[in-house]
Design an enzyme around this catalytic site. Sequence first.
Site, PDB file in Angstrom:
ATOM      1  N   TRP A 194      20.665 -88.548  13.115  1.00 38.35           N
ATOM      2  CA  TRP A 194      20.479 -88.922  14.824  1.00 38.35           C
ATOM      3  C   TRP A 194      19.660 -89.857  15.066  1.00 38.35           C
ATOM      4  CZ3 TRP A 194      22.611 -84.867  18.760  1.00 38.35           C
ATOM      5  CH2 TRP A 194      23.862 -84.301  18.367  1.00 38.35           C
TER       6      TRP A 194
ATOM      7  N   LYS B  72      24.480 -79.208  20.520  1.00 38.87           N
ATOM      8  CA  LYS B  72      25.336 -78.470  19.592  1.00 38.87           C
ATOM      9  C   LYS B  72      25.826 -77.127  20.337  1.00 38.87           C
ATOM     10  CE  LYS B  72      24.595 -78.134  15.032  1.00 38.87           C
ATOM     11  NZ  LYS B  72      25.698 -78.885  14.140  1.00 38.87           N
TER      12      LYS B  72
ATOM     13  N   ASP C 168      20.682 -80.923  18.256  1.00 38.44           N
ATOM     14  CA  ASP C 168      21.632 -80.480  17.161  1.00 38.44           C
ATOM     15  C   ASP C 168      21.068 -79.432  16.437  1.00 38.44           C
ATOM     16  OD1 ASP C 168      24.044 -80.914  15.827  1.00 38.44           O
ATOM     17  OD2 ASP C 168      23.090 -82.493  14.239  1.00 38.44           O
TER      18      ASP C 168
ATOM     19  N   ASP D  90      11.425 -80.895  13.961  1.00 35.80           N
ATOM     20  CA  ASP D  90      12.180 -80.019  13.013  1.00 35.80           C
ATOM     21  C   ASP D  90      11.480 -79.018  12.449  1.00 35.80           C
ATOM     22  OD1 ASP D  90      15.533 -80.690  12.047  1.00 35.80           O
ATOM     23  OD2 ASP D  90      14.247 -79.068  10.880  1.00 35.80           O
TER      24      ASP D  90
ATOM     25  N   GLY E 194      17.668 -86.536   9.483  1.00 31.20           N
ATOM     26  CA  GLY E 194      17.351 -87.674  10.483  1.00 31.20           C
ATOM     27  C   GLY E 194      18.345 -88.761  10.805  1.00 31.20           C
TER      28      GLY E 194
ATOM     29  N   ASP F 104       8.386 -75.622  15.218  1.00 29.40           N
ATOM     30  CA  ASP F 104       9.441 -74.617  15.722  1.00 29.40           C
ATOM     31  C   ASP F 104       9.712 -74.771  17.341  1.00 29.40           C
ATOM     32  OD1 ASP F 104      11.128 -72.874  16.222  1.00 29.40           O
ATOM     33  OD2 ASP F 104      10.006 -70.946  15.511  1.00 29.40           O
TER      34      ASP F 104
HETATM   35  C1  LIG Z   1      22.496 -79.705  11.535  1.00 29.98           C
HETATM   36  S1  LIG Z   1      20.872 -80.085  11.163  1.00 29.98           S
HETATM   37  C2  LIG Z   1      20.714 -81.570  12.203  1.00 29.98           C
HETATM   38  C3  LIG Z   1      21.067 -82.691  11.527  1.00 29.98           C
HETATM   39  C4  LIG Z   1      20.490 -83.990  12.380  1.00 29.98           C
HETATM   40  N1  LIG Z   1      21.042 -84.130  13.754  1.00 29.98           N
HETATM   41  C5  LIG Z   1      20.772 -85.094  11.625  1.00 29.98           C
HETATM   42  O1  LIG Z   1      21.756 -85.943  11.914  1.00 29.98           O
HETATM   43  O2  LIG Z   1      20.425 -85.201  10.292  1.00 29.98           O
HETATM   44  C6  LIG Z   1      20.008 -78.743  12.173  1.00 29.98           C
HETATM   45  C7  LIG Z   1      18.442 -78.719  12.088  1.00 29.98           C
HETATM   46  O3  LIG Z   1      18.133 -77.890  13.024  1.00 29.98           O
HETATM   47  C8  LIG Z   1      16.808 -77.543  12.548  1.00 29.98           C
HETATM   48  N2  LIG Z   1      16.175 -76.239  13.518  1.00 29.98           N
HETATM   49  C9  LIG Z   1      16.989 -75.176  13.486  1.00 29.98           C
HETATM   50  N3  LIG Z   1      15.998 -74.306  14.505  1.00 29.98           N
HETATM   51  C10 LIG Z   1      15.017 -74.956  14.879  1.00 29.98           C
HETATM   52  C11 LIG Z   1      13.886 -74.732  15.522  1.00 29.98           C
HETATM   53  N4  LIG Z   1      13.993 -73.531  16.153  1.00 29.98           N
HETATM   54  N5  LIG Z   1      12.996 -75.681  15.811  1.00 29.98           N
HETATM   55  C12 LIG Z   1      13.251 -76.894  15.242  1.00 29.98           C
HETATM   56  N6  LIG Z   1      14.149 -77.319  14.494  1.00 29.98           N
HETATM   57  C13 LIG Z   1      15.139 -76.468  14.100  1.00 29.98           C
HETATM   58  C14 LIG Z   1      17.156 -77.256  11.123  1.00 29.98           C
HETATM   59  O4  LIG Z   1      15.976 -77.037  10.533  1.00 29.98           O
HETATM   60  C15 LIG Z   1      18.045 -78.351  10.790  1.00 29.98           C
HETATM   61  O5  LIG Z   1      17.295 -79.332  10.066  1.00 29.98           O
END
Ligand SMILES: C[S@@+](CC[C@H](N)C(=O)[O-])C[C@H]1O[C@@H](n2cnc3c(N)ncnc32)[C@H](O)[C@@H]1O
Length: 231
Positions: A78, A179, A139, A99, A76, A115
């Site tokens: 961002w 990203k 991200d 997420d 969370g 998802d």
């Molecule tokens: C690097 S973290 C994000 C960190 C966030 N920006 C923060 O500041 O806290 C990446 C996130 O992408 C999510 N993610 C990956 N594939 C996803 C998808 N298909 N749908 C939704 N979320 C996804 C992961 O569960 C993870 O929590």
Amino acid sequence: MAKDTTGRLHVTVKTGGKRKLSSKLWLERQLNDPYVAQAKREGLRSRAAYKLIEIDDKYHFLKPGITVVDLGAAPGGWSQIAAKRVGATDSKGKVVAIDLLEMPEIPGVSFAQLDFLADDAPDKLLKMMGGRADVVLSDMAANTTGHRKTDQLRILGLVEGAAAFASDVLNPGGTFVAKVFQSGADAELLAQLKRDFSSVRHVKPASSRQDSSERYVLAMGFRGVQGRPLS
Ligand SMILES: C[S@@+](CC[C@H](N)C(=O)[O-])C[C@H]1O[C@@H](n2cnc3c(N)ncnc32)[C@H](O)[C@@H]1O
């Protein structure tokens, strides 16, 4: 405790017991990472928050009153920054976040555990947004399999999906931040973004670990498609 080259105390973690070398190295990196400590002090949920702070401090796209979509938002960081900068807590702006994982509530942020790749995700997001967005952030990072080619394709699949979603929902003039990883496999994505946005660049914030191939694509000035209906 030894001091590192910058004069900060360096914490070393012992291996042994059930702790594997990889978790020792991860724990050491966390304990010695100044951004992790700063995030804790400032009540931010992730060190990743500083990446968005740095990008927005330079390019100024998070403005009071706008609507922001945060894809892959957990834990969370961002969303916290976006909510503050658009004024979501006093209902000026709006932040919609999703997420795969659960995310504890953040004031001013509408969150759904979803998802992004699921067929019904765009419709669910649109309902939460209640109209077009001004900024789409992604991200998202897929869990790695260790197989380089597979991992690159999965990451590219996420960012391409996020870019297509951004092109469907952004208001003219809107911004897309996502990203990506340096792989050379994203030429087609960049070409598409250059058609849809007036400026496209790669950015590597100082808070993004320098030993990682992570970087962000920042596309600004969405050209908009006149009359494209929201499905
Ligand atoms: C690097 S973290 C994000 C960190 C966030 N920006 C923060 O500041 O806290 C990446 C996130 O992408 C999510 N993610 C990956 N594939 C996803 C998808 N298909 N749908 C939704 N979320 C996804 C992961 O569960 C993870 O929590």
